[in-house]
Motif scaffolding. Structure first.
Motif, PDB file in Angstrom:
ATOM      1  N   VAL A  15       0.915  -1.056   0.084  1.00 22.95           N
ATOM      2  CA  VAL A  15       0.041  -0.008  -0.015  1.00 22.95           C
ATOM      3  C   VAL A  15       0.964   1.313   0.069  1.00 22.95           C
ATOM      4  O   VAL A  15       0.471   2.254  -0.688  1.00 22.95           O
ATOM      5  N   ALA A  16       2.023   0.954   0.581  1.00 28.32           N
ATOM      6  CA  ALA A  16       2.759   2.322   0.721  1.00 28.32           C
ATOM      7  C   ALA A  16       3.928   2.527  -0.494  1.00 28.32           C
ATOM      8  O   ALA A  16       4.182   1.949  -0.977  1.00 28.32           O
ATOM      9  N   VAL A  17       3.956   3.925  -0.848  1.00 28.79           N
ATOM     10  CA  VAL A  17       5.416   4.441  -1.334  1.00 28.79           C
ATOM     11  C   VAL A  17       6.270   5.057  -0.367  1.00 28.79           C
ATOM     12  O   VAL A  17       5.794   6.089   0.131  1.00 28.79           O
ATOM     13  N   CYS A  18       7.556   4.768  -0.331  1.00 25.60           N
ATOM     14  CA  CYS A  18       8.650   5.444   0.550  1.00 25.60           C
ATOM     15  C   CYS A  18       9.507   6.303  -0.395  1.00 25.60           C
ATOM     16  O   CYS A  18       9.812   5.849  -1.445  1.00 25.60           O
ATOM     17  N   LEU A  19       9.886   7.420  -0.083  1.00 27.35           N
ATOM     18  CA  LEU A  19      10.573   8.427  -1.032  1.00 27.35           C
ATOM     19  C   LEU A  19      11.763   8.516  -0.259  1.00 27.35           C
ATOM     20  O   LEU A  19      11.911   9.092   0.988  1.00 27.35           O
ATOM     21  N   ASP A  20      12.864   8.548  -0.852  1.00 27.12           N
ATOM     22  CA  ASP A  20      14.166   8.946  -0.472  1.00 27.12           C
ATOM     23  C   ASP A  20      14.494   9.959  -1.434  1.00 27.12           C
ATOM     24  O   ASP A  20      14.733  10.114  -2.375  1.00 27.12           O
ATOM     25  N   LEU A  21      15.212  11.130  -0.559  1.00 29.59           N
ATOM     26  CA  LEU A  21      15.608  12.438  -1.191  1.00 29.59           C
ATOM     27  C   LEU A  21      16.907  12.520  -0.873  1.00 29.59           C
ATOM     28  O   LEU A  21      17.547  12.469   0.394  1.00 29.59           O
ATOM     29  N   ILE A  22      17.758  12.446  -1.960  1.00 28.88           N
ATOM     30  CA  ILE A  22      19.134  12.564  -1.986  1.00 28.88           C
ATOM     31  C   ILE A  22      19.895  13.664  -2.332  1.00 28.88           C
ATOM     32  O   ILE A  22      19.564  14.096  -3.586  1.00 28.88           O
ATOM     33  N   ASP A  92      -8.647   4.063  -4.115  1.00 26.82           N
ATOM     34  CA  ASP A  92      -8.325   3.296  -2.904  1.00 26.82           C
ATOM     35  C   ASP A  92      -6.543   3.327  -2.945  1.00 26.82           C
ATOM     36  O   ASP A  92      -6.074   2.578  -2.189  1.00 26.82           O
ATOM     37  N   THR A  93      -5.961   4.112  -3.511  1.00 26.44           N
ATOM     38  CA  THR A  93      -4.762   4.022  -3.609  1.00 26.44           C
ATOM     39  C   THR A  93      -3.714   4.718  -2.571  1.00 26.44           C
ATOM     40  O   THR A  93      -2.696   4.608  -2.369  1.00 26.44           O
ATOM     41  N   GLY A  94      -4.591   5.741  -1.531  1.00 27.66           N
ATOM     42  CA  GLY A  94      -3.505   6.409  -0.941  1.00 27.66           C
ATOM     43  C   GLY A  94      -3.149   7.682  -1.498  1.00 27.66           C
ATOM     44  O   GLY A  94      -3.949   7.948  -2.756  1.00 27.66           O
ATOM     45  N   PRO A  95      -2.637   8.472  -0.926  1.00 27.27           N
ATOM     46  CA  PRO A  95      -2.290  10.190  -1.614  1.00 27.27           C
ATOM     47  C   PRO A  95      -1.716   9.862  -2.688  1.00 27.27           C
ATOM     48  O   PRO A  95      -1.647  10.788  -3.844  1.00 27.27           O
ATOM     49  N   ILE A  96      -0.842   8.921  -3.251  1.00 22.20           N
ATOM     50  CA  ILE A  96       0.213   8.751  -4.427  1.00 22.20           C
ATOM     51  C   ILE A  96      -0.791   7.795  -5.155  1.00 22.20           C
ATOM     52  O   ILE A  96      -1.060   6.454  -5.127  1.00 22.20           O
ATOM     53  N   LYS A 128       0.101   3.072 -23.525  1.00 19.53           N
ATOM     54  CA  LYS A 128       0.009   2.957 -22.116  1.00 19.53           C
ATOM     55  C   LYS A 128       0.052   1.927 -21.699  1.00 19.53           C
ATOM     56  O   LYS A 128      -0.578   0.779 -22.346  1.00 19.53           O
ATOM     57  N   ALA A 129       0.833   1.503 -20.620  1.00 25.37           N
ATOM     58  CA  ALA A 129       0.653   0.209 -19.769  1.00 25.37           C
ATOM     59  C   ALA A 129       0.528   0.475 -18.347  1.00 25.37           C
ATOM     60  O   ALA A 129       1.085   1.612 -17.737  1.00 25.37           O
ATOM     61  N   VAL A 130      -0.170  -0.310 -17.491  1.00 24.51           N
ATOM     62  CA  VAL A 130      -0.715  -0.055 -16.189  1.00 24.51           C
ATOM     63  C   VAL A 130      -0.406  -1.399 -15.418  1.00 24.51           C
ATOM     64  O   VAL A 130      -1.047  -2.130 -15.698  1.00 24.51           O
ATOM     65  N   LEU A 131       0.329  -1.383 -14.497  1.00 20.74           N
ATOM     66  CA  LEU A 131       0.631  -2.417 -13.404  1.00 20.74           C
ATOM     67  C   LEU A 131       0.079  -1.803 -12.125  1.00 20.74           C
ATOM     68  O   LEU A 131       0.177  -0.778 -11.651  1.00 20.74           O
ATOM     69  N   ARG A 132      -0.254  -2.822 -11.318  1.00 19.70           N
ATOM     70  CA  ARG A 132      -0.259  -2.730  -9.833  1.00 19.70           C
ATOM     71  C   ARG A 132       0.055  -3.964  -8.863  1.00 19.70           C
ATOM     72  O   ARG A 132       0.247  -4.907  -9.597  1.00 19.70           O
ATOM     73  N   SER A 133       0.249  -3.852  -7.817  1.00 22.44           N
ATOM     74  CA  SER A 133       0.506  -4.884  -7.040  1.00 22.44           C
ATOM     75  C   SER A 133      -0.529  -5.979  -7.372  1.00 22.44           C
ATOM     76  O   SER A 133      -1.691  -5.960  -7.386  1.00 22.44           O
ATOM     77  N   ALA A 134      -0.068  -7.389  -7.184  1.00 17.17           N
ATOM     78  CA  ALA A 134      -0.839  -8.519  -7.377  1.00 17.17           C
ATOM     79  C   ALA A 134      -2.084  -8.553  -6.325  1.00 17.17           C
ATOM     80  O   ALA A 134      -2.943  -9.348  -6.458  1.00 17.17           O
ATOM     81  N   LYS A 135      -1.600  -7.684  -5.246  1.00 22.38           N
ATOM     82  CA  LYS A 135      -2.799  -7.766  -4.035  1.00 22.38           C
ATOM     83  C   LYS A 135      -3.705  -6.909  -4.400  1.00 22.38           C
ATOM     84  O   LYS A 135      -4.676  -6.868  -3.592  1.00 22.38           O
ATOM     85  N   GLY A 138      -2.715  -0.247  -3.231  1.00 18.93           N
ATOM     86  CA  GLY A 138      -1.522   0.608  -3.089  1.00 18.93           C
ATOM     87  C   GLY A 138      -1.518   1.437  -4.614  1.00 18.93           C
ATOM     88  O   GLY A 138      -2.394   1.094  -5.332  1.00 18.93           O
ATOM     89  N   PRO A 139      -0.534   2.261  -5.062  1.00 21.65           N
ATOM     90  CA  PRO A 139      -0.257   2.977  -6.243  1.00 21.65           C
ATOM     91  C   PRO A 139      -0.202   2.005  -7.220  1.00 21.65           C
ATOM     92  O   PRO A 139       0.288   0.939  -7.137  1.00 21.65           O
ATOM     93  N   TYR A 140      -0.368   2.680  -8.515  1.00 27.23           N
ATOM     94  CA  TYR A 140      -0.076   2.065 -10.036  1.00 27.23           C
ATOM     95  C   TYR A 140       1.249   2.444 -10.333  1.00 27.23           C
ATOM     96  O   TYR A 140       1.768   3.473  -9.922  1.00 27.23           O
TER      97      TYR A 140
END
Length: 209
Positions: A15-22, A92-96, A128-135, A138-140
């Motif tokens: 469900v989550a997307v983590c962001l690393d800012l480098i 139902d993706t959450g904010p992202i 276009k191609a669209v994928l999502r977690s097999a569960k 979460g985001p696409y």
């Protein structure tokens, strides 16, 4: 590096997307080929999100999108992102809502990334191609055909982490079999592996966790 992740996040959580800012000394010179789309639940919510992001330092941007119902913006360092109009697909993706990648061949990208991450294919066309977690949560992950040619390394990229107990070298070998290639971006001696997908988009294979 600054890490942003949902409160209480425990890997793996699709469900989550983590962001690393480098920090990078290299200036941004072209439009990013990877960006995030933010979800909204109503026209009022979209306007509220846009206003809040402007207060935080984002500005509207013109990337040639024309008259569209979503809002294209850039963060304070010029990285593009979109605040989408409300759409049932993203309720139902959450904010992202999605991570979006420009590419030359969405079908080829769907084949590679679908097998690389074991994600389900929801839609695929020549454009276009669209994928999502097999569960189904979460985001696409979306790939959009674009005529733009990749000329520099991607300032925004995906990180892929094997499950706990997986072998890092075996996973790197599997990804190479699917069409990934090892690349050197000057990363020196690091615990992760830097690869590129079949269309040259860089990504990192992290240590299992």
């Amino acid at each position: 590096m600054t890490n942003l992740e949902p409160e209480g996040f425990v890997y793996p959580d699709p469900v989550a997307v983590c962001l690393d800012l480098i920090v990078s000394p290299e200036p941004k010179t072209v439009k990013n080929r990877v960006h995030v789309d933010l979800a909204t639940s109503s026209a009022a919510h979209q306007a509220e999100v846009v206003a809040r992001l402007k207060d935080l330092g984002a500005t509207p941007a013109d990337v040639g999108q024309g008259d569209v119902p979503w809002t294209v913006m850039v963060d304070p360092e010029g990285n593009e992102f979109c605040v989408l109009d409300p759409r049932p697909l993203y309720r139902d993706t959450g904010p992202i809502a999605a991570v979006v990648v420009d590419c030359a061949d969405p079908r080829a990208m769907a084949r590679f990334w679908g097998e690389a991450m074991d994600w389900a294919l929801h839609e695929v066309t020549d454009h276009k191609a669209v994928l999502r977690s097999a569960k189904g949560v979460g985001p696409y992950l979306q790939f959009l055909r674009t005529p733009d040619v990749k000329t520099v390394w991607n300032r925004v990229h995906l990180d892929v982490r094997p499950y706990s107990g997986d072998d890092l070298e075996a996973e790197a070998a599997r990804l190479r079999t699917l069409g990934a290639t090892a690349i050197d971006l000057g990363q020196n001696d690091v615990p992760w592996t830097v690869l590129a997908d079949p269309q040259g988009n860089e990504f990192c294979l992290l240590t299992p966790g």
